[in-house]
Every structure is written in C-alpha cells, then in structure tokens.
Design an enzyme around this catalytic site. Structure first.
Site, PDB file in Angstrom:
ATOM      1  N   HIS A   1       1.049  -1.237   0.245  1.00  0.00           N
ATOM      2  CA  HIS A   1      -0.044   0.503   0.022  1.00  0.00           C
ATOM      3  C   HIS A   1       1.199   1.450   0.274  1.00  0.00           C
ATOM      4  CE1 HIS A   1      -3.614   2.467   0.837  1.00  0.00           C
ATOM      5  NE2 HIS A   1      -2.819   3.126   2.034  1.00  0.00           N
TER       6      HIS A   1
ATOM      7  N   ASP B   1     -14.987   2.728   7.465  1.00  0.00           N
ATOM      8  CA  ASP B   1     -14.560   3.658   6.654  1.00  0.00           C
ATOM      9  C   ASP B   1     -15.328   4.020   5.694  1.00  0.00           C
ATOM     10  OD1 ASP B   1     -11.515   4.498   6.072  1.00  0.00           O
ATOM     11  OD2 ASP B   1     -11.732   3.242   4.801  1.00  0.00           O
TER      12      ASP B   1
ATOM     13  N   ARG C   1     -14.460  12.753   7.449  1.00  0.00           N
ATOM     14  CA  ARG C   1     -12.936  13.279   7.683  1.00  0.00           C
ATOM     15  C   ARG C   1     -13.027  14.602   7.061  1.00  0.00           C
ATOM     16  NH1 ARG C   1      -9.733   8.516   7.530  1.00  0.00           N
ATOM     17  NH2 ARG C   1      -8.246  10.121   7.385  1.00  0.00           N
TER      18      ARG C   1
ATOM     19  N   SER D   1      -7.953   3.547   9.063  1.00  0.00           N
ATOM     20  CA  SER D   1      -8.550   4.028   7.409  1.00  0.00           C
ATOM     21  C   SER D   1      -7.454   2.756   6.744  1.00  0.00           C
ATOM     22  CB  SER D   1      -9.000   5.180   7.137  1.00  0.00           C
ATOM     23  OG  SER D   1      -8.959   5.564   5.905  1.00  0.00           O
TER      24      SER D   1
ATOM     25  N   LYS E   1      -8.665  -1.587   5.755  1.00  0.00           N
ATOM     26  CA  LYS E   1      -8.753  -2.651   4.535  1.00  0.00           C
ATOM     27  C   LYS E   1      -7.608  -3.578   3.923  1.00  0.00           C
ATOM     28  CE  LYS E   1      -9.380   1.812   2.301  1.00  0.00           C
ATOM     29  NZ  LYS E   1      -9.641   2.557   3.545  1.00  0.00           N
TER      30      LYS E   1
END
Length: 441
Positions: free
Chosen positions: A96, A175, A182, A197, A201
C-alpha cells in the site's frame, strides 16, 4: 406520547454517543465495548454524522492509545466482510502506498512479485486532487475493468498470481462513511484515523504480509519525516497486532517518481519498466518493495531485477490485464493538445517540485476534485528533465498534455515557481535518497 421508531432504537442501545465523545474529549481511553458499539452504531446510522465528527475531532486533538487504536481498527474491520483467501495456493502479500505524484509502482510491482512465486491481491483506489489513482491509470487500457467478484478474485490469484481491482462495498463500510466525514470536518490529518482507515481495509483484504510505502515530501500527504515515521510506526504496529506481517519504507516524494504524471502516460512508462527499461527511480523502488513483499512470505534468494529484465514480469502483466478484460496490445489514449515548457536558462535542474507537477497534471484533466468527477486518460505531464540533469536555455523541460487547451493556463500557473535551474557552478546537484528509512516496529 409514544416514542418514535428511531427513539425506541436509541433507547435500546447499550451506550450513547455523547458519553463516548466525552471520554475522548477529556483525554480518556474509550472502553473496548464502547469502541465496538460506536463504530457499529455509526455504520447503522444510529450515531449521527455530527456526533462522529465531534469524536473524530477529539481523536485528532487527543490521540489514541495503541491498544485503543487496535480495538478501533478491529471494529472497523468487523463492520463488513473479510476476504477469504484460504483457497489461494500461493502465499499472499500486498503493498500500500500513501500516494504521490507519478507513483505508478503498483503496475510493474504486482506482476513482478507474482512472477517470483507469491500471489498479490491488490485492492486499489482512484485519485483525488494532485495524487493519481491506480484504478484510473489501469482504466486507460481499452476494455480493462476494475470490478472483480470475490470468486473471480481468488480464481485470478491462482491462475495469474496478481489482481489489481476496486474494493467491494462490503469491505470496512464504517471506513467509507468515516472517510467522507473526515474530508469535510478538518480531521483528515488525524494519524490514528489515517492509520485505521488504511489498515482496516488492508487487514480485511486477508493478505498474510503487507509492505507500506509511506511517502514523505511536498507531493505527499505527510510533509516531514517525523510525521511520516509516526504514521508508519502506527500502521506497522496495527498490522503486526492483527497477525499480518507488516513493514514500511519511508520514501521521498519531494520530486515526482519517473518521468510521467498522468494515467495513460504512467501505464506506458510502467510497460517500459516491465520490458527491462524505464526510469532508474521507478526500477529502484519497484525492486526494493518486491524484495520486502517476497521476504514477508518467506521467499528469498531471488532477484526481482532479473525478473524485470528477462520478461517474466511482463508475461504476468499481460495475463493480468487480459484476465480483467483489457487488451495489453491496444494503443493507449493520447491527448489532443501539447504545450512545451522550455528551460528559461542554462544550468542544472536543481529542483522539480512534486506538488507543482501533481497540481499541473490535475488541472490538465488527469485528476479530479470530487470523487464523481471524470478524468482524462491522456492528460498529464511528461518530464523531459529530472533533478540533477544539465539543461540548456530553450531546451524542452516539460510537456503538458490535455484534450482541452483552455486548461494550459492554470496548469502553467501551478508550475510557476515549481522548479529551479542553478548555474553550472552548482553542477553535481543530486536527488536525495529515494528510500529514507525501513520501519519494522
């Protein structure tokens, strides 16, 4: 008067949102049961947006304890489904990135790691603002589709070894709601909420190992190493606590990655890397992340650079694109209009600011201001020189590409002050190291 259905539902709840807000407002730790409840109740619509906004602001101001954040993240995972990858025959490993300019690394990385014996289940997103989205890039390939069913997801991992696709609606729905909230309440910067967040996931995705590419610099969300390190440490701790082998690399994002920023442009550059060529920085980061991903599942003694050079990664790329309806041989979209920015003086390009290039690409049509906005596949910026290169006055420095020539003016405004050319006496200017730190705990 009899209570309404909504009132009756709230009366039956074991906790109330105001109590949870007060606990964090007063710098306390939210009890586990109340964390579980508030995430679930918010997902169900029992806790109102304004109440969750107040709680998010309290978290931004007062932080969360490590075990408190782990519980919060687990509650977000529990709000939806977890992917079952038990039928995947190879070890699963994922990457990620926190997002940057020209960050096309997923495109060559996923097939490269798959070519070396792992399975890569990569759930990716779309771009927003100056950072590009992996799905937007891949959607510039004719026929390619981002949506993959769970059954096809597992089948493709077994047959091809890599999937890059959109996350389904059932993955961490809490989320999705909180992320949107947010964005409009000034709480995007809360490190506990950023970490939960991302990690909710990624953990729900089910990989056994995860490598985090945490960007640092002008073109990144985290502008300085101190904040980036804290975010990386927080996410690594969450992943390891959940049983996912997790490491992070802090990588430089003061200057763009590669020589392109834009959707089809970045696909073409990624294919160049898969063919054994391409920019040195893209190759360096792709190989470094591949080594980490493979090591996380116990695959060592292989050389990712060799697999890029000998065509194995390209073979997997072609199969991966074809499996999702794309044509790897199809011509990519090309923008109708080009504007060349020439070097105003001779010397050394000592700075090329990632944020300026990212905003220019966005204004040319490669990005979006709102999630529902369309993007132009061919739009973007081609960097004909990079930091440390010698240039001559009048030499082409950048190409701006768009389908709408009216966009050039605002793109040029974004680039104003976005690069420096120093005298020949300053020759030897070099980019800072690409990989800044490795974080394991």
């Amino acid at each position: 008067m009899p209570a309404s259905a909504a009132e009756s539902s709230r009366i039956a709840e074991p906790f109330d949102a105001v109590g949870v807000i007060r606990a964090k407002r007063d710098r306390g730790r939210i009890p586990d049961a109340e964390i579980d409840w508030v995430i679930d109740a918010y997902t169900r619509g029992v806790v109102a947006d304004e109440q969750m906004a107040a709680l998010a602001m309290a978290i931004l101001l007062n932080g969360m304890e490590p075990d408190e954040l782990a519980r919060w993240t687990n509650a977000m995972i529990a709000s939806g489904e977890r992917l079952d990858l038990s039928a995947v025959r190879k070890p699963t490993t994922d990457k990620h990135s926190t997002g940057g300019v020209g960050d096309k690394i997923t495109l060559p990385l996923a097939p490269l790691v798959a070519a070396l014996g792992a399975a890569v289940p990569q759930l990716s997103g779309r771009g927003l603002g100056h950072t590009g989205g992996t799905l937007d890039k891949l959607e510039s390939i004719p026929g390619w589709r981002a949506s993959v069913s769970n059954a096809d997801f597992v089948s493709q991992l077994n047959d091809v070894g890599a999937v890059v696709c959109a996350a389904g609606d059932g993955l961490a729905p809490a989320d999705k709601k909180l992320y949107a909230l947010r964005d409009v309440t000034g709480t995007v910067e809360a490190i506990p909420l950023i970490a939960s967040s991302i990690m909710s996931k990624k953990i729900a995705e089910g990989s056994s190992a995860l490598v985090l590419d945490v960007k640092v610099g002008t073109g990144a969300f985290m502008k300085n190493v101190v904040d980036a390190r804290l975010l990386a440490q927080t996410m690594v701790a969450l992943g390891n606590a959940a049983g996912t082998h997790t490491v992070a690399l802090l990588t430089d994002m003061n200057t763009p990655l590669g020589r392109t920023a834009g959707n089809a442009l970045e696909v073409a550059e990624s294919v160049e890397v898969l063919a054994g060529g391409g920019p040195v920085d893209i190759i360096e980061l792709t190989v470094a992340l591949a080594v980490e991903m493979l090591a996380g599942v116990g695959i060592t003694g292989v050389d990712p650079a060799v697999a890029l050079a000998d065509g194995r990664a390209m073979d997997v790329w072609r199969r991966m694109i074809t499996a999702q309806g794309g044509d790897p041989d199809a011509a990519l979209p090309v923008a109708a209009e080009i504007h060349v920015v020439n070097a105003p003086a001779s010397g050394v390009l000592s700075r090329l600011d990632a944020y300026a290039v990212g905003v220019a690409a966005w204004r040319l049509g490669a990005g979006r201001a709102r999630k529902e906005d369309p993007v132009s596949a061919g739009a973007g910026v081609v960097m004909l020189a990079k930091q440390g290169d010698r240039v001559i006055a009048g030499q082409p420095l950048l190409e701006l590409r768009t389908d709408e020539p009216a966009r050039f003016e605002r793109a040029l405004q974004a680039l104003d002050g976005g690069y420096d050319i120093t005298s020949e006496a300053a020759a030897g200017v070099q980019r800072s190291p690409l990989i800044l730190e490795r974080i394991t705990g």
